[in-house]
Design a protein around this motif. Structure first.
Motif, short mmCIF file in Angstrom:
data_model
loop_
_atom_site.label_atom_id
_atom_site.label_comp_id
_atom_site.label_asym_id
_atom_site.label_seq_id
_atom_site.Cartn_x
_atom_site.Cartn_y
_atom_site.Cartn_z
N THR A 202 0.84 -1.20 0.00
CA THR A 202 0.00 0.00 0.00
C THR A 202 0.88 1.26 0.00
OG1 THR A 202 -1.68 -1.22 1.24
CG2 THR A 202 -1.90 1.17 1.18
N GLN B 42 -6.25 -3.80 0.39
CA GLN B 42 -7.41 -2.99 -0.05
C GLN B 42 -8.05 -2.26 1.13
OE1 GLN B 42 -9.30 -6.39 -2.16
NE2 GLN B 42 -9.73 -4.88 -3.74
N ASP C 226 -8.26 1.74 1.74
CA ASP C 226 -9.55 2.39 2.06
C ASP C 226 -9.42 3.24 3.32
OD1 ASP C 226 -10.63 1.10 -0.10
OD2 ASP C 226 -11.79 -0.35 1.07
N ARG D 35 -4.51 -6.08 -7.83
CA ARG D 35 -4.26 -7.48 -7.49
C ARG D 35 -2.85 -7.92 -7.89
NH1 ARG D 35 -2.64 -11.45 -6.46
NH2 ARG D 35 -3.52 -13.53 -6.20
#
Ligand SMILES: *Cc1c(COP(=O)(O)O)cnc(C)c1O
Length: 337
Positions: A204, A236, A240, A250
């Motif tokens: 991330t 993910q 968020d 992915r």
């Protein structure tokens, strides 16, 4: 992305050093430059990767007015050890629920290494057979403690949720800063992946900064498909949580699970060889559950020329050497003249 918007305590020794591994590179005869990011030196309780996650998790626990933390892991969990240490330092009670994932009945495995340290830090220990639903066990413990008037805070196994993963978003930023300040182009980052928070945070952080640095997780438990799905799902959720939905694709999540061996917590010959190799080249200690399985993968992939020529490859040392003493018997009796 501005991590200061999220509650955090500061107890890790940061930034951790980024060091060259010249003797290992010479031993392997590679044209690649090998680097090691010393997250085994985060300071708390001997260090390790869980310390970065716990800076965010314990801030959240205090924000929620908790007086007790509960977490779970394998008997020789490094996460449990680091959690016990910071709970004590902050004046919180700590309950560690330890799952017997290896079936070992040796004294070393059950009482030495991390367990010895959990005991010294004053944690309340309870043991569960392998295969127990440990999340349910933590909920049951929390209910029991609440009925006694305590305010428990549950930290998931490995500290792996979006809050904990912020610790490795921060590590990605730290590594980018270190690399940029010495004009080091990083071509790949490699590390051991288990409960997924480390890789999810790194991926991330690297994606959100547009760095295009690939991360390769070397699995220690699950098969490749399951491991990648776990990491992707957590990445993910982490994106968020940072207000960056869709930042991770992915294909950004890659794991190699060819070095797990028989099972979690059981070292292979390659695992033990990696421990000896790093000790005898770089004087760096690895652990038989995580970092040495990761290093076994790292070494073999270099030998197979997976990374190509003249690349800069960074191995993140996630810690764990405290567990070596629990695995003493795997190293045999020393030769004495
Ligand atoms: C927990 C741990 C890992 C794996 O990190 P995850 O975030 O659980 O994937 C790697 N190395 C060591 C030494 C660990 O204790």
């Amino acid at each position: 992305m501005h991590l200061s918007r999220y509650p955090r305590l500061h107890f890790a020794h940061l930034p951790t050093p980024l060091e060259p591994m010249e003797r290992l590179a010479a031993e392997l005869g590679t044209t690649n430059k090998l680097w090691i990011k010393r997250d085994d030196c985060t300071g708390l309780a001997g260090g390790g990767n869980k310390t970065r996650k716990l800076e965010f998790l314990l801030a959240d626990a205090l924000h929620n007015k908790a007086d007790t933390v509960i977490t779970q892991g394998a008997t020789q969990s490094n996460h449990a050890r680091q959690t016990a240490a910071i709970a004590t330092k902050l004046g919180l009670q700590c309950h560690l629920l330890l799952e017997d994932r290896t079936g070992s009945d040796t004294i070393d495995y059950n009482a030495n290494g991390n367990v010895l340290l959990d005991q010294l830090y004053g944690a309340h220990l309870s043991k569960f057979p392998g295969g127990t639903d440990m999340n349910q066990a933590m909920e049951d413990k929390a209910a029991e403690l609440r009925s006694d008037g305590a305010k428990p805070y549950i930290i998931p196994g490995g500290g792996s949720n979006p809050i904990g993963a912020l610790g490795y978003v921060n590590c990605a930023q730290e590594l980018l800063y270190q690399a940029n300040s010495q004009s080091l182009r990083i071509d790949c980052v490699v590390h051991a992946t288990g409960s997924a928070g480390t890789q999810a945070g790194l991926v991330t952080g690297f994606c959100a900064s547009g760095s295009q640095i690939p991360v390769l997780g070397i699995g220690v438990r699950a098969a490749k498909a399951a491991q990648e799905e776990n990491v992707f799902a957590l990445a993910q959720r982490t994106a968020d949580y940072l207000g960056l939905p869709g930042a991770v694709k992915r294909e950004d999540v890659v794991a190699n699970c060819d070095y797990v061996g028989e099972a979690y917590g059981l070292p292979t010959q390659g695992t033990l060889d990696a421990i000896r190799t790093l000790a005898r080249t770089e004087s760096i200690l690895l652990d038989p559950v995580y970092s040495a399985k990761g290093m076994d993968g790292f070494i073999n992939l270099i030998k197979e020329n997976y990374f190509g020529e003249n690349k800069n490859i960074v191995f993140i040392h996630t810690g764990g050497a405290q567990a070596l003493f629990a695995y003493r018997e795997d190293f045999g009796y020393p030769e004495v003249a």
